[in-house]
Design a protein around this motif. Structure first.
Motif, PDB file in Angstrom:
ATOM      1  N   VAL A 199       2.096   0.099 -11.547  1.00  0.00           N
ATOM      2  CA  VAL A 199       3.499   0.513 -11.452  1.00  0.00           C
ATOM      3  C   VAL A 199       4.260  -0.388 -10.492  1.00  0.00           C
ATOM      4  CG1 VAL A 199       5.069   2.395 -10.889  1.00  0.00           C
ATOM      5  CG2 VAL A 199       2.885   2.899 -12.003  1.00  0.00           C
ATOM      6  N   VAL A 200       3.655  -0.726  -9.350  1.00  0.00           N
ATOM      7  CA  VAL A 200       4.307  -1.628  -8.392  1.00  0.00           C
ATOM      8  C   VAL A 200       4.583  -2.983  -9.041  1.00  0.00           C
ATOM      9  CG1 VAL A 200       3.897  -2.996  -6.296  1.00  0.00           C
ATOM     10  CG2 VAL A 200       3.487  -0.528  -6.288  1.00  0.00           C
ATOM     11  N   ALA A 201       3.615  -3.505  -9.770  1.00  0.00           N
ATOM     12  CA  ALA A 201       3.814  -4.792 -10.446  1.00  0.00           C
ATOM     13  C   ALA A 201       4.991  -4.719 -11.416  1.00  0.00           C
ATOM     14  CB  ALA A 201       2.541  -5.202 -11.180  1.00  0.00           C
ATOM     15  N   MET A 202       5.089  -3.617 -12.149  1.00  0.00           N
ATOM     16  CA  MET A 202       6.184  -3.450 -13.088  1.00  0.00           C
ATOM     17  C   MET A 202       7.525  -3.320 -12.375  1.00  0.00           C
ATOM     18  SD  MET A 202       8.301  -0.843 -14.427  1.00  0.00           S
ATOM     19  CE  MET A 202       7.372   0.672 -14.178  1.00  0.00           C
ATOM     20  N   LEU A 203       7.555  -2.512 -11.303  1.00  0.00           N
ATOM     21  CA  LEU A 203       8.819  -2.281 -10.600  1.00  0.00           C
ATOM     22  C   LEU A 203       9.327  -3.532  -9.887  1.00  0.00           C
ATOM     23  CD1 LEU A 203       8.105   1.233  -9.004  1.00  0.00           C
ATOM     24  CD2 LEU A 203       9.698   0.729 -10.870  1.00  0.00           C
ATOM     25  N   THR A 204       8.419  -4.400  -9.473  1.00  0.00           N
ATOM     26  CA  THR A 204       8.818  -5.579  -8.693  1.00  0.00           C
ATOM     27  C   THR A 204       8.773  -6.868  -9.498  1.00  0.00           C
ATOM     28  OG1 THR A 204       6.559  -5.983  -7.884  1.00  0.00           O
ATOM     29  CG2 THR A 204       7.964  -4.515  -6.572  1.00  0.00           C
ATOM     30  N   GLY A 205       8.586  -6.759 -10.813  1.00  0.00           N
ATOM     31  CA  GLY A 205       8.501  -7.964 -11.628  1.00  0.00           C
ATOM     32  C   GLY A 205       7.337  -8.850 -11.232  1.00  0.00           C
ATOM     33  N   GLU A 206       6.203  -8.225 -10.900  1.00  0.00           N
ATOM     34  CA  GLU A 206       4.968  -8.903 -10.486  1.00  0.00           C
ATOM     35  C   GLU A 206       5.049  -9.526  -9.091  1.00  0.00           C
ATOM     36  OE1 GLU A 206       2.282  -8.664 -12.316  1.00  0.00           O
ATOM     37  OE2 GLU A 206       3.242  -7.824 -14.114  1.00  0.00           O
ATOM     38  N   ARG A 207       6.174  -9.376  -8.424  1.00  0.00           N
ATOM     39  CA  ARG A 207       6.334  -9.994  -7.104  1.00  0.00           C
ATOM     40  C   ARG A 207       5.495  -9.302  -6.045  1.00  0.00           C
ATOM     41  NH1 ARG A 207      10.932  -8.288  -6.190  1.00  0.00           N
ATOM     42  NH2 ARG A 207      10.527  -6.962  -4.378  1.00  0.00           N
ATOM     43  N   GLY A 208       5.449  -7.971  -6.082  1.00  0.00           N
ATOM     44  CA  GLY A 208       4.766  -7.190  -5.060  1.00  0.00           C
ATOM     45  C   GLY A 208       5.726  -6.700  -3.989  1.00  0.00           C
ATOM     46  N   VAL A 209       5.238  -5.842  -3.134  1.00  0.00           N
ATOM     47  CA  VAL A 209       6.053  -5.252  -2.071  1.00  0.00           C
ATOM     48  C   VAL A 209       5.832  -5.999  -0.761  1.00  0.00           C
ATOM     49  CG1 VAL A 209       6.052  -2.973  -3.148  1.00  0.00           C
ATOM     50  CG2 VAL A 209       4.279  -3.549  -1.481  1.00  0.00           C
ATOM     51  N   ASP A 210       6.751  -5.809   0.157  1.00  0.00           N
ATOM     52  CA  ASP A 210       6.690  -6.535   1.434  1.00  0.00           C
ATOM     53  C   ASP A 210       5.814  -5.822   2.464  1.00  0.00           C
ATOM     54  OD1 ASP A 210       8.725  -8.677   0.814  1.00  0.00           O
ATOM     55  OD2 ASP A 210       9.914  -6.874   0.445  1.00  0.00           O
ATOM     56  N   VAL A 211       5.784  -4.499   2.405  1.00  0.00           N
ATOM     57  CA  VAL A 211       4.995  -3.707   3.359  1.00  0.00           C
ATOM     58  C   VAL A 211       4.330  -2.563   2.604  1.00  0.00           C
ATOM     59  CG1 VAL A 211       5.041  -2.271   5.452  1.00  0.00           C
ATOM     60  CG2 VAL A 211       6.573  -4.245   5.259  1.00  0.00           C
ATOM     61  N   ILE A 212       3.088  -2.255   2.968  1.00  0.00           N
ATOM     62  CA  ILE A 212       2.393  -1.069   2.459  1.00  0.00           C
ATOM     63  C   ILE A 212       1.889  -0.260   3.650  1.00  0.00           C
ATOM     64  CG2 ILE A 212       0.417  -0.179   1.155  1.00  0.00           C
ATOM     65  CD1 ILE A 212       0.551  -2.672  -0.591  1.00  0.00           C
ATOM     66  N   LEU A 213       2.126   1.041   3.601  1.00  0.00           N
ATOM     67  CA  LEU A 213       1.580   1.966   4.599  1.00  0.00           C
ATOM     68  C   LEU A 213       0.532   2.820   3.893  1.00  0.00           C
ATOM     69  CD1 LEU A 213       1.711   3.158   7.450  1.00  0.00           C
ATOM     70  CD2 LEU A 213       3.485   4.716   6.649  1.00  0.00           C
ATOM     71  N   ASP A 214      -0.737   2.721   4.336  1.00  0.00           N
ATOM     72  CA  ASP A 214      -1.822   3.385   3.619  1.00  0.00           C
ATOM     73  C   ASP A 214      -2.657   4.266   4.530  1.00  0.00           C
ATOM     74  OD1 ASP A 214      -3.572   3.906   1.381  1.00  0.00           O
ATOM     75  OD2 ASP A 214      -5.052   2.705   2.446  1.00  0.00           O
ATOM     76  N   PHE A 215      -2.988   5.460   4.014  1.00  0.00           N
ATOM     77  CA  PHE A 215      -3.818   6.430   4.713  1.00  0.00           C
ATOM     78  C   PHE A 215      -5.188   6.584   4.061  1.00  0.00           C
ATOM     79  CE2 PHE A 215       0.622   7.523   4.722  1.00  0.00           C
ATOM     80  CZ  PHE A 215       0.912   7.866   6.025  1.00  0.00           C
TER      81      PHE A 215
END
Length: 326
Positions: A199-215
């Motif tokens: 979903v992230v790949a689709m939403l960002t046009g394969e670019r990716g996100v700048d920050v991820i916060l993971d638990f």
């Protein structure tokens, strides 16, 4: 005073309401009549024996987050007086009628907020600010993926990220999607039925996100790294899903110039905790209230039912903060 005590590690039913001595005032402290206390996952770890039998620096009594009224002020304290409404993170002792807090960790309760709301702010919002903005260096215009966006820290992070001008993507169960959108998420991913990396790949046009916060930890680690943009930052703030078999795509790490940062508040020095609280207070405290930042309250239990409150968290039933009242 009345406080929650336990004499052996175990399930939530080991917690009992009993008598305990009141904390002693030290020069840098405030003594607070506790009106409400936040319940946190660290409390469950404490009860199950994950920390052994230590205190948290100030008390052998459980609990790390309070809201209440100042009833005594130490000799070195400035900025607070008898009768002030305060909230903050404590070194243990929150599950009690009287608590003690280093005044450098205390904050005034914003006007218009009650004690229950105040008890749900500091642990999650200070943690979220530190992870997202101080360590993750999230900037206006960037895109962030926040896992567990309907949880305590996750929900706080969603609000702060939106207020900071970021595009916010979060994972949550489908039933919580309306809530996370109300808190500020632009996109919600159903982690039960969708692969967040796709979903992230689709939403960002394969670019990716700048920050991820993971638990979550190991089950998400490889997909998190693959979901980062060039120069992206993964801030690991929990390992609820375990640590075994975490795979790291080293080529992605290398060629995309990625940063992987770990943080746990409990293991920080007292001086660093003071700075964390100060940074949060200076940037965000004035923005709490109607039409501004606001903690999400899942449920409220009386102190005597601390075991039931913890069981609700342990069963994964809460959406937002669980709070005890005295």
């Amino acid at each position: 005073m009345k406080a929650i005590t336990f004499d052996k590690f175990g399930a939530s039913d080991v917690l009992k309401l009993g008598d305990a001595p009141e904390p002693v005032l030290r020069p840098d402290d405030l003594i607070v009549r506790t009106h409400a206390a936040g319940v946190n996952r660290a409390d469950l770890t404490h009860r199950r024996g994950g920390y052994g039998w230590p205190d948290f620096g100030d008390s052998t009594i459980m609990g790390l987050e309070i809201a209440g009224e100042v009833i005594a002020v130490g000799a070195n304290v400035t900025g607070f007086k008898f009768g002030d409404r305060v909230m903050g993170i404590v070194g243990g002792g929150a599950y009690a009628e009287i608590s003690r807090i280093d005044h450098r960790m205390a904050m005034p309760i914003p006007a218009g907020l009650d004690y229950v709301q105040a008890a749900a702010i500091t642990e999650v919002f200070v943690t979220a600010h530190e992870a997202l903005l101080h360590l993750g260096k999230l900037q206006e215009g960037e895109t962030v993926l926040i896992h567990a966006g309907a949880g305590g820290v996750g929900g706080a992070a969603v609000q702060l990220a939106r207020a900071a001008g970021a595009t916010v993507i979060t994972t949550a169960q489908a039933g919580a999607h309306d809530l996370v959108r109300r808190m500020g998420a632009h996109h919600a991913i159903d982690y039960d039925n969708e692969d967040f990396a796709q979903v992230v790949a689709m939403l960002t046009g394969e670019r990716g996100v700048d920050v991820i916060l993971d638990f979550i930890g190991a089950p998400y680690f490889e997909r998190n790294v693959n979901s980062l943009n060039f120069g992206g930052r993964l801030v690991q703030i929990g390992i609820m899903g375990g640590i075994e078999n975490a795979k790291i795509p080293l080529d992605r790490l290398l060629y995309r110039h990625l940063h992987i940062i770990g943080t746990v508040m409990k293991s920080r020095s007292q001086e660093v905790k003071h700075a964390m609280s100060r940074r949060f207070k200076e940037r965000w405290l004035s923005q709490f209230g109607k039409d501004g930042l606001m903690p999400v309250i899942d449920s409220v239990f009386p102190l005597a039912e601390a075991g039931a409150a913890q069981q609700r968290m342990e069963d994964g039933l809460n959406v937002g903060k669980i709070v005890l009242t005295m």
